[in-house]
Design an enzyme around this catalytic site. Structure first.
Site, PDB file in Angstrom:
ATOM      1  N   GLU A   1       0.821  -1.214   0.000  1.00 13.59           N
ATOM      2  CA  GLU A   1       0.000   0.000   0.000  1.00 13.59           C
ATOM      3  C   GLU A   1       0.856   1.266   0.000  1.00 13.59           C
ATOM      4  O   GLU A   1       0.634   2.189   0.777  1.00 13.59           O
ATOM      5  CB  GLU A   1      -0.972  -0.019   1.190  1.00 13.59           C
ATOM      6  CG  GLU A   1      -1.927  -1.207   1.135  1.00 13.59           C
ATOM      7  CD  GLU A   1      -3.018  -1.198   2.190  1.00 13.59           C
ATOM      8  OE1 GLU A   1      -2.767  -0.705   3.297  1.00 13.59           O
ATOM      9  OE2 GLU A   1      -4.115  -1.710   1.885  1.00 13.59           O
TER      10      GLU A   1
ATOM     11  N   ASP B   1      -8.509  -8.995   4.367  1.00 17.04           N
ATOM     12  CA  ASP B   1      -8.270  -7.830   5.214  1.00 17.04           C
ATOM     13  C   ASP B   1      -9.314  -7.691   6.323  1.00 17.04           C
ATOM     14  O   ASP B   1     -10.159  -6.794   6.257  1.00 17.04           O
ATOM     15  CB  ASP B   1      -8.258  -6.561   4.346  1.00 17.04           C
ATOM     16  CG  ASP B   1      -7.719  -5.355   5.108  1.00 17.04           C
ATOM     17  OD1 ASP B   1      -7.225  -5.545   6.224  1.00 17.04           O
ATOM     18  OD2 ASP B   1      -7.797  -4.245   4.575  1.00 17.04           O
TER      19      ASP B   1
ATOM     20  N   GLU C   1     -12.601  -2.030  12.391  1.00 16.73           N
ATOM     21  CA  GLU C   1     -12.599  -1.312  11.108  1.00 16.73           C
ATOM     22  C   GLU C   1     -13.754  -1.745  10.206  1.00 16.73           C
ATOM     23  O   GLU C   1     -14.433  -0.900   9.615  1.00 16.73           O
ATOM     24  CB  GLU C   1     -11.265  -1.554  10.390  1.00 16.73           C
ATOM     25  CG  GLU C   1     -11.228  -0.987   8.990  1.00 16.73           C
ATOM     26  CD  GLU C   1      -9.885  -1.199   8.280  1.00 16.73           C
ATOM     27  OE1 GLU C   1      -8.959  -1.762   8.883  1.00 16.73           O
ATOM     28  OE2 GLU C   1      -9.785  -0.777   7.118  1.00 16.73           O
TER      29      GLU C   1
HETATM   30  C1  GCU Z   1      -6.135  -2.106   5.912  1.00 17.74           C
HETATM   31  C2  GCU Z   1      -6.484  -0.793   6.530  1.00 17.74           C
HETATM   32  C3  GCU Z   1      -5.350   0.183   6.440  1.00 17.74           C
HETATM   33  C4  GCU Z   1      -4.077  -0.451   7.009  1.00 17.74           C
HETATM   34  C5  GCU Z   1      -3.816  -1.771   6.322  1.00 17.74           C
HETATM   35  C6  GCU Z   1      -2.678  -2.544   6.957  1.00 17.74           C
HETATM   36  O1  GCU Z   1      -6.026  -1.978   4.519  1.00 17.74           O
HETATM   37  O2  GCU Z   1      -7.632  -0.274   5.907  1.00 17.74           O
HETATM   38  O3  GCU Z   1      -5.693   1.330   7.142  1.00 17.74           O
HETATM   39  O4  GCU Z   1      -2.993   0.385   6.871  1.00 17.74           O
HETATM   40  O5  GCU Z   1      -4.948  -2.598   6.425  1.00 17.74           O
HETATM   41  O6  GCU Z   1      -2.963  -3.493   7.680  1.00 17.74           O
HETATM   42  O7  GCU Z   1      -1.518  -2.238   6.720  1.00 17.74           O
END
Ligand code: GCU
Length: 602
Positions: A231, A306, A334
Site C-alpha cells: 500500500e 483484510d 474497522e
Molecule cells: C487495511 C487498513 C489500512 C491499514 C492496512 C494494513 O487496509 O484499511 O488502514 O494500513 O490494512 O494493515 O496495513
C-alpha cells in the site's frame, strides 16, 4: 489497604507496585475498565524458583505463587477474576499493535486520539498510561507497538526516541515491552543516506547504529514491526531485493541486543499485480521460506484479505513451513461497525484457531482499539475485545463463552444470574449477527470506499485498483454471485492444506459460510435449508436485523442492573446498530435483486 504477606524473594518495586498502584481501573472521570476493586483480603505472595520460567502462576485459596515478579502480578489479577490452580502463558509474544500516528490521530481508531502521541507540549498523561498498562497486564499482554505500521520515519529521530524511552519507563513496571513500527526507507527519508538498499553497507551500518541508540535509551526494547512494499510503503523491492533481504538486514542490527523483527505479509498489488489479491501473500513469501533469520517472525492477518467480518483462514499459515509466524488479529472494528456496533470478537478468533493451530505460531498481535475516549474503546462492549485478545493470547483454548462470562462479571458486576445469561447470549451471538446483516454466505469487502463503514455493493471507480472495488469481490451478474476461487477460477483453493483444499474447491462440499468467497453460485442454487441462494441471502440479512432488534430487547431488560450512564450510552449505540443493519439489508438486497431478477418480497 489490603494486607499483603510476602513469603520471600520479593522485589521492592513489586511490593511498591502492589501497594500503591491499586488494581481497580477507575479513571478520575468515573469511566472504568473491567476490573473491580474489591480484592480478596489477606493475599499471600510466594516466589517458587522451581516453577517454569514463563511468568505463569499458581493460585491456591488466596495464595499466589510464581517464579517471577510478573507471574505474581498476573496471578494477582487472575485471583481477582476468581481463578484457582496453575496457569502459564501459551504465547511468549502477546503484543498490541497501535496504529497511532505521531500527530495523535489513529488509523482505524474509533475511540478518540492516541494515548501516546500528539498531546499538548508532547507529553502523555502518565495516569492514563498507567491505567492502560494495568489493563494490559491484567490479561497478560506483554508488548506494545507504539506507532502506526504506515510509519513516519520521524519515530527514529532522537526527539522521538526520548519520548519512547519515557513511555517505556512507565510500561516496564507492568511487564510491557515497547516495539516500534519502522519505515523501511528511514535512512534515506531522514536525509542521512542516498539509499535504503538493504544490501548496501552504509545502510546496514545505519540500522546497526540506530539499534544501538535505541537500546542505549531502552535496554529492554522489543524490536521492529515492518510494513514493506505494501500500500505504497517503501521496501526492499525498491532496490530489487527480496523480503528476506530486507527483514534479515534489520534482524542483524537488532540481534546483538536480543531484538526481533515482525515482518508483515500483508502485501498485494506489488510484484504479483493482477493475481487474485487473496493469493498474493503466499506467492510473494513462499520463495523466501527458510531464508529468514531466526529473530524474524512473519506476521500475517488471520484471513487472506483484510479483517473482514468473516474470512477463511489465511493459507500462508499452512505454506510457510520453515519460517516463524505470528497471527495479527484486528481488535479495532474497522470492518465490524467501528465504534458503533456491539460485536464480540472472541468467536471469530476462536474460529481462526480451529483452522490454524496455536502451536504453529510463536506469538500473537492485536491491532488495538484504545484511544483517549473516557470509555477507552469508543463502545463499552468494545473493551471486551481488548480483554478477549489478551485472554486468548494467554490461553487460546479458553472458550468465547468463558471469556465473555469473565468480562461481564468484572465489568457489569451487578447483573444477577438470569439477566447475566441474556447479556452473555447477546455477546456470543453478536459476531454472527454482524456477518448476517453485512456479508452473509461468504460475501466480502462490499464496504463504502476507504472509511469502510456501511454498504456500497455497487462500488467501482475506474481510477482505483480493481482490488479496492466491491464489484470485484462479489462479481454479481444475472447468472449468479460470488468470486470463483476454485480450480476453475483463480485457483486460490489450491493454497490450502487438505482436507480444506478439496472441501473448498467443490461447490457441494464448500461450507456455506464461505460459499461466495470461493464460488460463483447460481441464484437458483439450493442451499442446505432448501431455499435458493437468493432466498437464503434475503433470509440471512433479515436474520441479522432481527438479532440486533433482539439485542435491544435484552439491553432494555438489563436496565435495572447497569448504571445509568453506561446503560444509556450502549442503548444509543444499539439504536445506531439497528439502523445500520437495516441499511445494509436494504442496500444489499436492493442491489443484488437487480441481478437475481427477482422482486424483493415486501
Ligand atoms: C487495511 C487498513 C489500512 C491499514 C492496512 C494494513 O487496509 O484499511 O488502514 O494500513 O490494512 O494493515 O496495513
Amino acid at each position: 489497604m489490603t494486607p499483603l504477606y510476602i513469603w520471600r524473594g520479593w522485589g521492592v518495586s513489586l511490593l511498591f507496585l502492589f501497594m500503591w498502584t491499586g488494581i481497580g481501573l477507575h479513571a478520575e472521570d468515573g469511566s472504568r475498565l473491567w476490573l473491580r476493586c474489591d480484592m480478596p483480603k489477606d493475599i499471600t505472595l510466594k516466589i517458587d524458583s522451581t516453577m517454569p520460567d514463563d511468568d505463569g502462576y499458581r493460585i491456591s485459596g488466596h495464595t499466589v505463587t510464581a517464579r517471577t515478579q510478573m507471574g505474581l502480578l498476573y496471578g494477582r489479577y487472575a485471583l481477582l477474576r476468581g481463578e484457582q490452580g496453575e496457569s502459564h502463558p501459551f504465547f511468549k509474544l502477546r503484543i498490541l499493535n497501535h496504529w497511532d500516528n505521531l500527530d495523535g490521530s489513529i488509523e482505524r481508531g474509533y475511540a478518540g486520539q492516541s494515548i501516546f502521541w500528539g498531546m499538548e507540549n508532547d507529553r502523555f498523561d502518565p495516569a492514563r498510561l498507567r491505567y492502560y498498562a494495568q489493563a494490559c497486564a491484567s490479561v497478560g499482554i506483554n508488548g506494545t507497538v507504539l506507532n502506526n505500521v504506515n510509519a513516519s520515519p520521524a519515530i527514529l529521530t532522537r526527539a522521538y526516541i526520548n519520548k519512547v524511552k519515557a513511555i517505556a519507563d512507565v510500561l516496564r513496571t507492568y511487564g510491557i515491552r515497547v516495539y516500534l513500527s519502522v519505515n523501511f526507507a528511514s535512512p534515506k527519508a531522514l536525509g542521512q543516506l542516498p539509499t535504503a538498499d538493504p544490501l548496501d553497507k552504509r545502510v546496514q551500518r545505519w540500522w546497526k547504529r540506530k539499534a544501538d541508540e535505541l537500546y542505549k535509551a531502552i535496554p529492554d526494547f522489543g524490536g521492529f514491526l515492518v510494513k514493506a512494499n505494501s500500500e505504497g510503503q517503501p521496501g526492499p523491492f525498491d532496490y530489487g531485493r527480496s523480503h528476506a533481504d530486507g527483514a534479515n538486514m534489520l534482524a542483524d542490527a537488532l540481534r546483538p541486543h536480543g531484538g526481533i523483527v515482525m515482518w508483515r505479509s500483508f502485501v498485494y498489488g506489488a510484484r504479483h499485480k493482477g493475481e487474485d489479491r487473496v493469493m498474493q501473500a503466499v506467492s510473494e513469501f513462499l520463495p523466501c521460506d527458510g531464508q529468514f533469520r531466526d529473530n524474524v517472525i512473519l506476521q500475517s492477518k488471520n484471513g487472506p484479505l483484510d479483517f473482514q467480518p468473516r474470512e477463511p483462514y489465511a493459507p500462508i499459515f499452512d505454506q510457510m513451513k520453515d519460517t516463524k509466524q505470528m497471527a495479527e488479529l484486528q481488535i479495532t472494528q474497522e470492518y465490524l461497525g467501528q465504534g458503533n456496533h456491539l460485536v464480540f470478537l472472541a468467536p471469530m478468533w476462536k474460529e481462526f484457531f480451529s483452522y490454524v493451530s496455536p502451536s504453529r505460531l510463536v506469538g500473537i498481535a492485536g491491532v488495538a482499539n484504545v484511544g483517549d475516549d473516557s470509555n477507552w474503546c469508543g463502545h463499552h462492549f468494545a473493551q471486551a475485545n481488548w480483554y478477549a485478545f489478551g485472554r486468548l493470547a494467554w490461553n487460546p483454548s479458553l472458550t468465547a463463552r468463558q471469556i465473555a462470562d469473565e468480562w461481564l462479571n468484572q465489568t457489569f458486576d451487578s447483573i444477577p444470574a438470569p439477566a447475566h445469561d441474556n447479556a452473555l447470549s447477546l455477546m456470543l451471538r453478536s459476531r454472527e449477527a454482524c456477518v448476517d446483516y453485512m456479508m452473509p454466505l461468504g460475501l466480502h469487502h462490499i464496504f463504502k470506499f476507504d472509511h469502510h463503514y456501511g454498504p456500497e455493493p455497487d462500488g467501482f471507480k475506474a481510477d482505483y485498483p480493481l482490488e479496492w472495488c466491491p464489484v470485484y469481490y462479489h462479481q454479481a451478474d444475472s447468472a449468479g454471485v460470488g468470486f470463483n476461487r476454485s480450480t476453475s477460477g483463480t485457483g486460490a483453493t489450491q493454497q490450502y492444506r487438505e482436507p480444506y483444499r478439496s472441501q473448498y474447491d467443490h461447490l457441494g462440499t464448500c461450507p456455506e459460510r464461505y460459499l461466495l468467497w470461493f464460488h460463483h453460485v447460481p441464484w437458483t442454487y439450493r442451499t442446505l435449508s432448501g431455499r435458493t441462494l437468493w432466498e437464503e441471502m434475503q433470509h440471512r440479512y433479515q436474520r441479522g436485523v432481527d438479532e440486533v432488534a433482539d439485542f435491544q430487547r435484552i439491553w432494555q431488560q438489563l436496565k435495572p442492573y447497569v448504571d445509568e450512564q453506561r446503560w444509556h450510552e450502549v442503548e444509543q449505540k444499539l439504536q445506531v446498530q439497528l439502523r445500520d443493519a437495516q441499511e445494509w439489508q436494504q442496500v444489499c438486497i436492493g442491489y443484488f435483486s437487480k441481478f437475481a431478477q427477482r422482486s424483493v418480497e415486501p
